[in-house]
Design an enzyme around this catalytic site. Structure first.
Site, PDB file in Angstrom:
ATOM      1  N   THR A 169     -42.357   5.823  20.737  1.00  0.00           N
ATOM      2  CA  THR A 169     -42.314   7.156  21.457  1.00  0.00           C
ATOM      3  C   THR A 169     -42.079   6.606  22.874  1.00  0.00           C
ATOM      4  O   THR A 169     -42.541   5.635  23.468  1.00  0.00           O
ATOM      5  CB  THR A 169     -43.654   7.839  21.370  1.00  0.00           C
ATOM      6  N   GLU A 204     -43.009  10.672  15.546  1.00  0.00           N
ATOM      7  CA  GLU A 204     -44.097  10.696  14.504  1.00  0.00           C
ATOM      8  C   GLU A 204     -43.562  11.313  13.076  1.00  0.00           C
ATOM      9  O   GLU A 204     -44.470  11.122  11.991  1.00  0.00           O
ATOM     10  CB  GLU A 204     -45.372  10.892  15.030  1.00  0.00           C
ATOM     11  N   LYS A 247     -54.012  26.555  32.747  1.00  0.00           N
ATOM     12  CA  LYS A 247     -54.959  27.423  32.236  1.00  0.00           C
ATOM     13  C   LYS A 247     -55.457  28.085  33.697  1.00  0.00           C
ATOM     14  O   LYS A 247     -55.775  27.464  34.513  1.00  0.00           O
ATOM     15  CB  LYS A 247     -56.333  26.392  31.838  1.00  0.00           C
ATOM     16  N   TRP A 282     -54.654  31.035  28.898  1.00  0.00           N
ATOM     17  CA  TRP A 282     -53.373  30.040  28.645  1.00  0.00           C
ATOM     18  C   TRP A 282     -52.299  31.015  29.067  1.00  0.00           C
ATOM     19  O   TRP A 282     -52.233  32.067  28.646  1.00  0.00           O
ATOM     20  CB  TRP A 282     -53.538  29.564  27.436  1.00  0.00           C
TER      21      TRP A 282
END
Ligand code: ADP
Length: 548
Positions: free
Chosen positions: A189, A334, A442, A447
């Site tokens: 990654t 992944e 936030k 959110w």
């Protein structure tokens, strides 16, 4: 009682063998570093992959050894994919857009024995090699003897020429059979948080991913199709294209390092490309080129867009202006990478706005992947299209542990892998990413989705690219700041831009500031680097007095 069917190991070499036998004369076209075009076929490529396997044996490479690549999309990189994995070694693709420090870390961590590299990366190789701790035995440059550049490496690391090694080897190699769970390829990654981590794919996981990828609901490639993988082969196995296309006998048109809009358009037209895949940034570049030059794409029918959220405006522009269907995909290193896919379907009675809204979501789990959303305690959340939670997946091609870590250490007790994305899922299973968990804004305990705000900005006529990040705010904790790049020759009216949010999102979502920039920073995988922007603009509201 067990069934009585043959059980044969799922091995990567079987893909190129099948392509050579059944689609032997199908094209593999590569645009080389110097801009020239190289042509070969699956039959020739499979023979050269066998020759490469012999060359690797002569270098002392054995089963399970890691062999690294640092290369653009080309026929030689494809030979490496099959030659290395096919002989039982591990093909470790390294991203050349990473820093020398990260490249050295990755080569050391993987304990690569050889590095096969394009000649354009000599400076990076020299810088990385100086930091290595001693596993690497040689660097093989992907060129002919006459094209060898000079390369100064520490003692103990040989410099070798790919075509010289190939000339000295035989094609008499027979693809071996071994356990399908054997490691086949390794991809790190890009380490946006902390050090890069390696996803280690098996022959079995790659074959199952390839079959699912080629179902009609996903890439659905067929003989006669001509595919151009824009996504680099050093990024999650080129999203599986180097396996999916030969498995189906679709031609591969490889752009090398020429990924700007003009180069892609000319290659697509010259090579009659029908299908392509890449990140939104690349397609925004292509769209800008098409609009400013008036050039058309004569054969392209479908574009897969993924890697970061595809703005609905991009889906609409390709459809309405060019008759090209955009198919939105989600995945990660992944997950090999494909996890979900938004297959185009017509829903009777649906209006255009709702249809675009549906198509812009990341789509349904591909058969072979199970997914859910959960709260921070790991409790499953409802699929109602509005409740958002941590996206989790499990399936045949999902990572169970990072390379070098303890078995199953990447999964929870029930086998779920937590993706680091925040998502909603509709009652019929259409998933939408609202943010990466670390990008979530936030504000006053609520959110705000940065992706939704970015999509609205990019839909405005003068905006080429946009990013929304959280800036610190003394009262609300965090507030969104919008960073925009204007389209070529345009200026951005920031008041009008903010006006575009009215009625589309709750009032408290509207960004507190707009900053116009010449360009946005991008990561090694071509995505907008939110990390860089978050750091840069963290104190923007306080520093400019905009926080009141
Ligand atoms: P990196 O970008 O860190 O190199 P990956 O390619 O593995 O590594 O990135 C995976 C991440 O990219 C996902 O977890 C998700 O945040 C993001 N991503 C991928 N596809 C999409 C998409 N279609 N929409 C939104 N985000 C996406």
């Amino acid at each position: 009682m067990f069934g009585l069917m043959q059980e044969r190991p799922l091995l990567i070499a079987s893909i190129i063998q099948h392509a050579a036998r059944h689609h032997g004369s199908t094209d593999v076209v590569s645009r080389l570093l110097d801009g020239s075009t190289h042509r070969t076929t699956y039959r020739q490529l499979e023979a050269r992959a066998r020759r490469l396997a012999r060359a690797l044996q002569r270098l002392g490479v054995r089963m399970e050894d890691r062999v690294a690549t640092l290369a653009w999309n080309s026929f030689r990189h494809l030979e490496l994919y099959y030659g290395i994995s096919g002989m039982g070694a591990v093909c470790h693709t390294v991203n050349p857009r990473l820093s020398a420090d990260d490249v050295a870390y990755i080569l050391d961590h993987a304990q690569d024995r050889f590095l096969f590299a394009d000649t354009s990366f000599t400076a990076l190789i020299e810088a990385a090699a100086a930091k290595l701790s001693g596993h690497l035995r040689g660097v093989v440059l992907l060129c002919h003897a006459a094209e060898m550049p000079s390369l100064a490496l520490p003692a103990g690391i040989e410099v070798l020429c790919y075509e010289t090694l190939m000339d000295a080897a035989d094609e008499d190699f027979a693809w071996p059979s071994f356990d399908e769970r054997t490691a086949a390829s390794l991809c790190y990654t890009s380490g946006t948080t902390g050090r890069p981590k390696g996803a280690l794919y098996s022959h079995r996981s790659v074959l199952l991913h390839t079959m699912a990828q080629n179902s009609a609901a996903v890439f659905g490639l067929r003989p006669g199709d001509r595919m151009l993988p824009v996504v680099p082969m050093f990024h999650v196995n080129g999203w599986g294209s180097p396996y999916a296309a030969p498995a189906m006998g679709a031609a591969m048109i490889m752009p090398g390092r020429h990924l700007d809009g003009a180069s892609l358009a000319s290659l697509m037209n010259a090579e009659r490309v029908v299908f392509s895949a890449g990140v939104p940034t690349v397609w925004l570049g292509l769209l800008q080129h098409l609009r400013s030059s008036g050039e058309r794409l004569h054969t392209v029918r479908r574009l897969v867009i993924g890697g970061s959220a595809c703005p609905p405006a991009l889906i609409e522009a390709f459809d309405k202006e060019y008759g090209i269907t955009v198919e939105h995909a989600w995945g990660m290193t992944e997950t090999s990478p494909l996890g979900t896919f938004n297959t185009p379907v017509e829903v009777p009675g649906e209006d255009a706005t709702a249809a675009l809204r549906r198509k812009a979501k990341q789509g349904h789990a591909i058969f072979g992947i199970d997914m859910r959303i959960a709260d921070d305690m790991g409790h499953e959340l409802p699929w109602d299209g509005t409740t958002s939670g941590n996206l989790q997946v499990r399936g045949h091609w999902v990572c169970s542990a990072y390379f070098g870590d303890a078995p199953d250490s990447a999964n929870d007790a029930e086998g779920w892998f937590t993706c680091g994305d925040v998502a909603t899922i509709t009652s019929d299973g259409n998933m939408e990413i609202t943010d990466r968990s670390k990008d979530v804004i936030k504000s006053g305990g609520e959110w705000i989705s940065s992706i939704l705000l970015e999509n609205i900005a990019v839909a405005q006529p003068d905006v080429a690219e946009a990013a929304v990040v959280a800036a610190a705010h003394p009262k609300w904790d965090e507030r969104p700041v919008l960073l925009v790049v204007p389209r070529q020759g345009k200026t951005i009216d920031t008041a009008a831009l903010l006006g575009a949010y009215r009625g589309k999102v709750p009032n408290y979502w509207v960004p507190d500031a707009v900053v116009v920039l010449d360009e946005l920073p991008h990561t090694a995988t071509g995505k907008i680097s939110k990390l860089t922007l978050r750091k840069q603009f963290r104190n923007h509201l306080v520093a400019t007095g905009a926080a009141g």
